[in-house]
Motif scaffolding. Structure first.
Motif, PDB file in Angstrom:
ATOM      1  N   ARG A   1      23.497  37.854  42.492  1.00  0.00           N
ATOM      2  CA  ARG A   1      23.872  38.470  43.519  1.00  0.00           C
ATOM      3  C   ARG A   1      22.513  39.331  44.190  1.00  0.00           C
ATOM      4  NH1 ARG A   1      29.390  41.307  41.705  1.00  0.00           N
ATOM      5  NH2 ARG A   1      30.597  39.212  41.185  1.00  0.00           N
TER       6      ARG A   1
ATOM      7  N   THR B   1      33.088  31.210  49.938  1.00  0.00           N
ATOM      8  CA  THR B   1      32.025  31.927  49.364  1.00  0.00           C
ATOM      9  C   THR B   1      30.632  31.728  50.033  1.00  0.00           C
ATOM     10  OG1 THR B   1      31.406  30.531  47.704  1.00  0.00           O
ATOM     11  CG2 THR B   1      33.188  31.845  47.161  1.00  0.00           C
TER      12      THR B   1
ATOM     13  N   THR C   1      22.296  45.176  41.100  1.00  0.00           N
ATOM     14  CA  THR C   1      22.813  44.159  40.417  1.00  0.00           C
ATOM     15  C   THR C   1      22.876  43.993  38.952  1.00  0.00           C
ATOM     16  OG1 THR C   1      20.703  42.952  41.108  1.00  0.00           O
ATOM     17  CG2 THR C   1      22.637  42.444  42.446  1.00  0.00           C
TER      18      THR C   1
ATOM     19  N   ASN D   1      24.940  34.978  45.726  1.00  0.00           N
ATOM     20  CA  ASN D   1      26.211  35.413  45.468  1.00  0.00           C
ATOM     21  C   ASN D   1      27.263  34.029  45.278  1.00  0.00           C
ATOM     22  OD1 ASN D   1      28.586  37.246  45.212  1.00  0.00           O
ATOM     23  ND2 ASN D   1      29.012  36.749  47.389  1.00  0.00           N
TER      24      ASN D   1
ATOM     25  N   VAL E   1      33.231  42.096  42.655  1.00  0.00           N
ATOM     26  CA  VAL E   1      32.609  41.405  43.761  1.00  0.00           C
ATOM     27  C   VAL E   1      32.705  42.400  44.856  1.00  0.00           C
ATOM     28  CG1 VAL E   1      32.678  39.681  45.751  1.00  0.00           C
ATOM     29  CG2 VAL E   1      33.024  39.045  43.331  1.00  0.00           C
ATOM     30  N   ASN E   2      31.327  42.655  45.807  1.00  0.00           N
ATOM     31  CA  ASN E   2      31.464  43.673  46.667  1.00  0.00           C
ATOM     32  C   ASN E   2      31.970  45.262  46.312  1.00  0.00           C
ATOM     33  OD1 ASN E   2      30.699  41.569  48.499  1.00  0.00           O
ATOM     34  ND2 ASN E   2      32.778  40.947  49.014  1.00  0.00           N
TER      35      ASN E   2
END
Length: 500
Positions: free
Chosen positions: A107, A55, A184, A114, A222-223
């Protein structure tokens, strides 16, 4: 899916990352065993090392080291909270939802936020996975610290290959917005709502393994930036988990706790996770699922029912994520894609302006940074439009339009790279027609990004052949690609790439 294993790996970056992860995590587990820690603590340390290596993605080695140093500050308070609340279901559940939301919200502070958010969330998850009790908290803390020190010694000392690499270009800044419109903030609200749904469904399935549903939700977010991306990622997670469960039935269960074979399988799964993560989410989840099965086998708790429950919990989490992005502050794939395409087109124009300035002799003009920025923006466009070009997408007409947009944007990037190469040549063209051509490029870009049905002006052929003027040749090709983009981007009354 097999082709993902032979996907291009420039500089063997993915292979080196995978090999270093196997070395770092393996060494962390070995040191843990040498220090006399139990198997449970070794598993905790191994997972902490995996998270640190996976990460932490700061652009510089110094930034990576700082973020790694901060991981315990983010993880230990959460770990302590989770352990202390282990026998108080309602406060524990509320704390888990709060950690999930705050982890996503973090994030907004880039790669460091993140990484810290992930480590905090996974610290709570780890306590549930191990069913840790307060008496084990000192051992858990020691195991995590030892694993982070060991994996860091490998990453920043023994095998720090990034020191010899150029600093990677920064990722594009996220799309703008304030309040609940900020990406976010919106995702934090969505993830918290989805986690609440998954938590309820997960506990209905199992009082002991409910946390898998919450973990599924959190990693799906995530992403991702739109509901289309989230839905596709949820599908891929279920697909990877299902394949991993089938493999686990044939691999993890027959081990009967054999430590040597289990260690080999763990190493293969870790390497697989790191090697395919950048190219295939489904394959990454496959390796994660097999790894979990092997770990449960090492802990003596694996059986077919447990692996089936893993799949059911994953499905519950995917449904929770889908409901959240459809009902809570939804953002369509079109809205996200349109914003990234607009940014890419503006960057195309700036590339042309910088190249023309360089060719005209301006000492401060340099198209190279803009070209790098364009490459990063086009990658974001590809990620955003992926739901439309997915093989299972039922929107055939929009799929064709999306592919056309991607092809024409790639053509723009090709011409811009060629223009930058010509500008780098000190003997390159220097002509007043460059300015005129750049003005036409700017007009074409403005026509594409303007609201309403504004169309790009039709192209006119050059007044005379351009074979001896490479810069004008690239600008003309750029004009043509921009003009052709008008049809797929603005050719219908409804937004051409909309997902409703």
């Amino acid at each position: 899916m097999i082709r993902k294993f032979v996907a291009p790996d420039p500089g063997l970056a993915r292979l080196r990352s995978a090999a270093r992860a196997v070395l770092g995590i393996g060494l962390a587990a070995t040191v843990s065993g040498t220090a006399g820690q139990s198997l449970t603590m070794a598993v905790a340390g191994g997972l902490a090392a995996l998270l640190a290596l996976f990460t932490v993605t700061d652009a510089t080695v110094r930034g990576q080291a700082l973020t790694t140093t901060l991981l315990p500050a983010a993880g230990f308070p959460v770990l302590a909270l989770a352990v202390l609340l282990h026998d108080r279901p309602l406060p524990r559940d509320l704390a888990f939802l709060a950690v999930a939301g705050l982890g996503v919200y973090a994030r907004r502070w880039g790669p460091r936020g993140n990484a810290l958010g992930i480590f905090a969330f996974m610290s709570f998850f780890l306590a549930q996975f191990l069913h840790a009790v307060p008496a084990q908290l000192p051992q858990l803390g020691a195991a995590v610290v030892l694993a982070l020190l060991t994996s860091s010694a490998v990453r920043f000392g023994l095998w720090c290959y990034e020191r010899r690499l150029p600093v990677p270009r920064p990722a594009p800044a996220p799309l703008g917005g304030r309040g609940l419109a900020h990406p976010t903030t919106r995702q934090a609200v969505q993830a918290t709502a989805a986690s609440a749904i998954a938590l309820g469904a997960g506990q209905a399935l199992s009082d002991e393994r409910w946390y898998w549903a919450v973990g599924t939700v959190w990693w799906i977010f995530v992403n991702t930036a739109s509901r289309g991306e989230t839905l596709v990622r949820g599908f891929r997670r279920v697909l990877g988990t299902a394949a991993g469960v089938v493999a686990g039935l044939g691999v993890a269960i027959p081990l009967h706790g054999d430590p040597v074979t289990a260690a080999v399988l763990v190493a293969l799964c870790v390497g697989g996770i790191f090697y395919v993560a950048a190219v295939s989410y489904s394959w990454m989840i496959f390796f994660v699922t097999v790894l979990v099965g092997v770990l449960y086998g090492m802990l003596g708790t694996v059986d077919p029912g447990l692996l089936a429950l893993r799949l059911a919990e994953t499905l519950a989490g995917a449904v929770g994520a889908a409901l959240a992005v459809l009902l809570v502050l939804p953002v369509t794939t079109h809205a996200t894609t349109d914003a990234w395409v607009r940014r890419a087109l503006r960057c195309v124009h700036l590339c042309a302006v910088e190249a023309a300035g360089r060719l005209a002799g301006s000492p401060g003009a340099d198209p190279a940074p803009r070209v790098a920025e364009l490459e990063a923006l086009l990658e974001r466009v590809r990620v955003s439009v992926a739901p439309l070009v997915h093989p299972l997408s039922p929107l055939g007409h929009r799929k064709a339009r999306a592919r056309r947009v991607l092809a024409l944007l790639d053509a723009c990037a090709h011409e811009v790279r060629g223009l930058a190469a010509v500008a780098a040549d000190p003997e390159g063209s220097r002509t007043d027609r460059l300015t005129v051509a750049c003005v036409r490029v700017e007009a074409a870009v403005q026509a594409l990004i303007a609201d309403g049905a504004t169309r790009a002006e039709p192209l006119r052929s050059p007044a005379h052949p351009l074979a001896d003027e490479p810069a004008l040749t690239h600008l003309h090709g750029l004009e043509r690609a921009l003009a052709e983009l008008a049809e797929p981007l603005r050719g219908t009354r409804r937004p051409a790439l909309a997902v409703r």
